[in-house]
Motif scaffolding. Sequence first.
Motif, PDB file in Angstrom:
ATOM      1  N   VAL A 244      -9.901 -21.051  -0.589  1.00 39.31           N
ATOM      2  CA  VAL A 244      -8.602 -20.929   0.066  1.00 39.31           C
ATOM      3  C   VAL A 244      -7.548 -21.642  -0.777  1.00 39.31           C
ATOM      4  CG1 VAL A 244      -7.266 -21.416   2.154  1.00 39.31           C
ATOM      5  CG2 VAL A 244      -9.716 -20.887   2.319  1.00 39.31           C
ATOM      6  N   LYS A 245      -6.457 -20.982  -1.027  1.00 44.36           N
ATOM      7  CA  LYS A 245      -5.328 -21.590  -1.748  1.00 44.36           C
ATOM      8  C   LYS A 245      -4.257 -21.947  -0.721  1.00 44.36           C
ATOM      9  CE  LYS A 245      -6.277 -19.008  -5.999  1.00 44.36           C
ATOM     10  NZ  LYS A 245      -6.883 -20.160  -6.681  1.00 44.36           N
ATOM     11  N   LEU A 246      -4.130 -23.253  -0.454  1.00 50.39           N
ATOM     12  CA  LEU A 246      -3.214 -23.749   0.572  1.00 50.39           C
ATOM     13  C   LEU A 246      -1.994 -24.374  -0.091  1.00 50.39           C
ATOM     14  CD1 LEU A 246      -2.466 -24.576   3.473  1.00 50.39           C
ATOM     15  CD2 LEU A 246      -3.952 -26.575   3.197  1.00 50.39           C
ATOM     16  N   VAL A 247      -0.812 -23.871   0.253  1.00 48.84           N
ATOM     17  CA  VAL A 247       0.450 -24.386  -0.272  1.00 48.84           C
ATOM     18  C   VAL A 247       1.210 -25.045   0.873  1.00 48.84           C
ATOM     19  CG1 VAL A 247       2.607 -23.831  -1.445  1.00 48.84           C
ATOM     20  CG2 VAL A 247       0.514 -22.577  -2.027  1.00 48.84           C
ATOM     21  N   LEU A 248       1.422 -26.358   0.756  1.00 47.22           N
ATOM     22  CA  LEU A 248       2.107 -27.118   1.799  1.00 47.22           C
ATOM     23  C   LEU A 248       3.588 -27.245   1.480  1.00 47.22           C
ATOM     24  CD1 LEU A 248      -0.486 -30.015   2.213  1.00 47.22           C
ATOM     25  CD2 LEU A 248      -0.258 -27.977   3.647  1.00 47.22           C
ATOM     26  N   ARG A 249       4.413 -27.086   2.521  1.00 48.83           N
ATOM     27  CA  ARG A 249       5.857 -27.290   2.425  1.00 48.83           C
ATOM     28  C   ARG A 249       6.271 -28.288   3.501  1.00 48.83           C
ATOM     29  NH1 ARG A 249       5.415 -21.807   3.637  1.00 48.83           N
ATOM     30  NH2 ARG A 249       6.518 -22.302   5.583  1.00 48.83           N
ATOM     31  N   PRO A 250       7.444 -28.878   3.384  1.00 45.57           N
ATOM     32  CA  PRO A 250       7.898 -29.791   4.448  1.00 45.57           C
ATOM     33  C   PRO A 250       7.986 -29.118   5.807  1.00 45.57           C
ATOM     34  CG  PRO A 250       9.206 -30.117   2.464  1.00 45.57           C
ATOM     35  CD  PRO A 250       8.348 -28.918   2.206  1.00 45.57           C
ATOM     36  N   ASP A 251       8.221 -27.799   5.834  1.00 44.71           N
ATOM     37  CA  ASP A 251       8.372 -27.102   7.105  1.00 44.71           C
ATOM     38  C   ASP A 251       7.159 -26.260   7.487  1.00 44.71           C
ATOM     39  OD1 ASP A 251       8.634 -25.245   5.088  1.00 44.71           O
ATOM     40  OD2 ASP A 251      10.190 -24.077   6.116  1.00 44.71           O
ATOM     41  N   GLY A 252       6.062 -26.397   6.751  1.00 43.69           N
ATOM     42  CA  GLY A 252       4.884 -25.611   7.103  1.00 43.69           C
ATOM     43  C   GLY A 252       3.990 -25.343   5.912  1.00 43.69           C
ATOM     44  N   SER A 253       3.284 -24.216   5.951  1.00 46.01           N
ATOM     45  CA  SER A 253       2.358 -23.856   4.879  1.00 46.01           C
ATOM     46  C   SER A 253       2.153 -22.352   4.875  1.00 46.01           C
ATOM     47  CB  SER A 253       1.011 -24.554   5.068  1.00 46.01           C
ATOM     48  OG  SER A 253       0.337 -24.019   6.212  1.00 46.01           O
ATOM     49  N   ASN A 254       1.567 -21.861   3.799  1.00 44.64           N
ATOM     50  CA  ASN A 254       1.301 -20.424   3.728  1.00 44.64           C
ATOM     51  C   ASN A 254       0.240 -19.990   4.746  1.00 44.64           C
ATOM     52  OD1 ASN A 254      -0.696 -21.828   2.301  1.00 44.64           O
ATOM     53  ND2 ASN A 254      -1.048 -20.155   0.865  1.00 44.64           N
TER      54      ASN A 254
ATOM     55  N   ASN B 164     -19.844 -23.826   3.025  1.00 45.72           N
ATOM     56  CA  ASN B 164     -19.706 -24.259   1.632  1.00 45.72           C
ATOM     57  C   ASN B 164     -18.414 -23.736   1.005  1.00 45.72           C
ATOM     58  OD1 ASN B 164     -20.501 -25.658  -0.661  1.00 45.72           O
ATOM     59  ND2 ASN B 164     -21.661 -23.934  -1.485  1.00 45.72           N
ATOM     60  N   GLY B 165     -17.302 -24.029   1.672  1.00 49.45           N
ATOM     61  CA  GLY B 165     -16.021 -23.535   1.197  1.00 49.45           C
ATOM     62  C   GLY B 165     -15.295 -24.514   0.288  1.00 49.45           C
ATOM     63  N   VAL B 166     -14.231 -24.024  -0.320  1.00 49.90           N
ATOM     64  CA  VAL B 166     -13.358 -24.829  -1.179  1.00 49.90           C
ATOM     65  C   VAL B 166     -11.915 -24.534  -0.774  1.00 49.90           C
ATOM     66  CG1 VAL B 166     -12.522 -25.232  -3.529  1.00 49.90           C
ATOM     67  CG2 VAL B 166     -14.955 -24.828  -3.123  1.00 49.90           C
ATOM     68  N   VAL B 167     -11.115 -25.598  -0.623  1.00 49.92           N
ATOM     69  CA  VAL B 167      -9.689 -25.444  -0.354  1.00 49.92           C
ATOM     70  C   VAL B 167      -8.921 -26.101  -1.495  1.00 49.92           C
ATOM     71  CG1 VAL B 167      -7.778 -25.888   1.225  1.00 49.92           C
ATOM     72  CG2 VAL B 167     -10.071 -25.494   2.134  1.00 49.92           C
ATOM     73  N   GLU B 168      -8.089 -25.330  -2.165  1.00 49.63           N
ATOM     74  CA  GLU B 168      -7.251 -25.842  -3.249  1.00 49.63           C
ATOM     75  C   GLU B 168      -5.850 -26.054  -2.692  1.00 49.63           C
ATOM     76  OE1 GLU B 168      -7.528 -22.862  -6.248  1.00 49.63           O
ATOM     77  OE2 GLU B 168      -9.627 -23.320  -6.732  1.00 49.63           O
ATOM     78  N   VAL B 169      -5.417 -27.312  -2.655  1.00 48.03           N
ATOM     79  CA  VAL B 169      -4.171 -27.680  -1.979  1.00 48.03           C
ATOM     80  C   VAL B 169      -3.101 -28.054  -2.996  1.00 48.03           C
ATOM     81  CG1 VAL B 169      -3.107 -29.184  -0.259  1.00 48.03           C
ATOM     82  CG2 VAL B 169      -5.516 -28.536  -0.030  1.00 48.03           C
ATOM     83  N   ALA B 170      -1.900 -27.511  -2.807  1.00 46.75           N
ATOM     84  CA  ALA B 170      -0.732 -27.878  -3.606  1.00 46.75           C
ATOM     85  C   ALA B 170       0.385 -28.265  -2.651  1.00 46.75           C
ATOM     86  CB  ALA B 170      -0.299 -26.713  -4.495  1.00 46.75           C
ATOM     87  N   ASP B 171       0.893 -29.491  -2.798  1.00 48.42           N
ATOM     88  CA  ASP B 171       1.963 -30.008  -1.950  1.00 48.42           C
ATOM     89  C   ASP B 171       3.283 -29.860  -2.706  1.00 48.42           C
ATOM     90  OD1 ASP B 171       3.730 -31.405  -0.377  1.00 48.42           O
ATOM     91  OD2 ASP B 171       2.411 -33.113  -0.045  1.00 48.42           O
ATOM     92  N   THR B 172       4.132 -28.941  -2.254  1.00 48.69           N
ATOM     93  CA  THR B 172       5.379 -28.674  -2.969  1.00 48.69           C
ATOM     94  C   THR B 172       6.370 -29.839  -2.872  1.00 48.69           C
ATOM     95  OG1 THR B 172       6.335 -27.570  -1.035  1.00 48.69           O
ATOM     96  CG2 THR B 172       5.146 -26.190  -2.617  1.00 48.69           C
ATOM     97  N   ALA B 173       6.260 -30.647  -1.828  1.00 42.72           N
ATOM     98  CA  ALA B 173       7.197 -31.761  -1.641  1.00 42.72           C
ATOM     99  C   ALA B 173       6.953 -32.889  -2.624  1.00 42.72           C
ATOM    100  CB  ALA B 173       7.120 -32.286  -0.205  1.00 42.72           C
ATOM    101  N   THR B 174       5.660 -33.177  -2.906  1.00 41.87           N
ATOM    102  CA  THR B 174       5.319 -34.300  -3.782  1.00 41.87           C
ATOM    103  C   THR B 174       4.804 -33.857  -5.147  1.00 41.87           C
ATOM    104  OG1 THR B 174       3.039 -34.414  -2.952  1.00 41.87           O
ATOM    105  CG2 THR B 174       4.716 -35.674  -1.758  1.00 41.87           C
ATOM    106  N   GLY B 175       4.438 -32.575  -5.260  1.00 39.94           N
ATOM    107  CA  GLY B 175       3.866 -32.096  -6.508  1.00 39.94           C
ATOM    108  C   GLY B 175       2.392 -32.424  -6.672  1.00 39.94           C
ATOM    109  N   SER B 176       1.787 -33.085  -5.693  1.00 44.08           N
ATOM    110  CA  SER B 176       0.381 -33.470  -5.793  1.00 44.08           C
ATOM    111  C   SER B 176      -0.537 -32.286  -5.524  1.00 44.08           C
ATOM    112  CB  SER B 176       0.067 -34.606  -4.816  1.00 44.08           C
ATOM    113  OG  SER B 176       0.268 -34.172  -3.476  1.00 44.08           O
ATOM    114  N   GLN B 177      -1.732 -32.356  -6.120  1.00 45.97           N
ATOM    115  CA  GLN B 177      -2.744 -31.324  -5.927  1.00 45.97           C
ATOM    116  C   GLN B 177      -4.089 -31.995  -5.668  1.00 45.97           C
ATOM    117  OE1 GLN B 177      -2.634 -28.783  -9.408  1.00 45.97           O
ATOM    118  NE2 GLN B 177      -0.819 -27.693  -8.687  1.00 45.97           N
ATOM    119  N   TRP B 178      -4.896 -31.407  -4.788  1.00 44.21           N
ATOM    120  CA  TRP B 178      -6.223 -31.924  -4.510  1.00 44.21           C
ATOM    121  C   TRP B 178      -7.080 -30.803  -3.939  1.00 44.21           C
ATOM    122  CZ3 TRP B 178      -7.398 -31.958   0.796  1.00 44.21           C
ATOM    123  CH2 TRP B 178      -6.308 -31.877   1.661  1.00 44.21           C
TER     124      TRP B 178
END
Length: 269
Positions: free
Chosen positions: A33-43, A69-83
């Motif tokens: 799963v490719k999860l993109v976080l925003r201050p007002d929500g996420s995809n 056995n899943g994988v979630v790739e997270v990108a936080d647009t507010a901070t630029g952090s990824q995990w």
Amino acid sequence: LVEAASIQLDKNLIALLQDHSDLGTIRVVQPVVKLVLRPDGSNIEDAIAPWLVPSDEPSNIGCKVEIENGVVEVADTATGSQWTATKLNAAIGVPANSNSPLTLHIDSVVNPANAASGKLLADMLWQRKESSAGSGNLTVKASSLPIELASPGLQRLLPGTTASGLIDGEVFFDWGDATSSARIGQLTARNFNLLSPQWLGTDRFAMELLQASGEVTQRGSAWQAQELKIHSDIGEATVNGTASVTVSDEKTMLATTMEALRYGRFQVA
């Protein structure tokens, strides 16, 4: 948004045609799963939003989704952090009857970009209501979990708030129309830093060690602390008592807390 090695249904086509209100168990194996976080929500929230809107004519379709056995790739647009979250196993129960609660179970390893891996275990029960946040409970257990990963949630609750450090312990939340509470089994934060304009103004709160346990309950404007024990670098205290406080945008959360301590009836040991 989502890729998976396989998707399996435990009901065959004939069974689904006989009872289409119950889809049975849907098993998703090795999803990414490719999860993109925003201050007002996420995809993800954008994608599931149509299913969360209350309707006068509910679909009356229920199912259980199991993630293996899943994988979630997270990108936080507010901070630029990824995990990433790996070895993710989850179960989501969506009842056909809207009067029954949604259930959620998550068990995962969390891998920050520049820190050692942590462990997250969470269980939630949520009864949806059209006119409010509904009622439910949430249990979260963390082991060496970076606090920074909670930043998107903190930003929504308290805009401008950032926190860092490592956290271990267990917290239980319970909420409803009339009351809400947080029960801390034993929570330990190491190298804890907090910046929160609503709580602290321009100050920064920093502790090498912060431990807490106890319970805080809110009923309207009434707050109650029961055996709330706090231990830190600068000392320790046990708090019991009640206060009636009204939160407003004109006061910082620190000012509100100080008002509660000043006018409330607390015993501090």
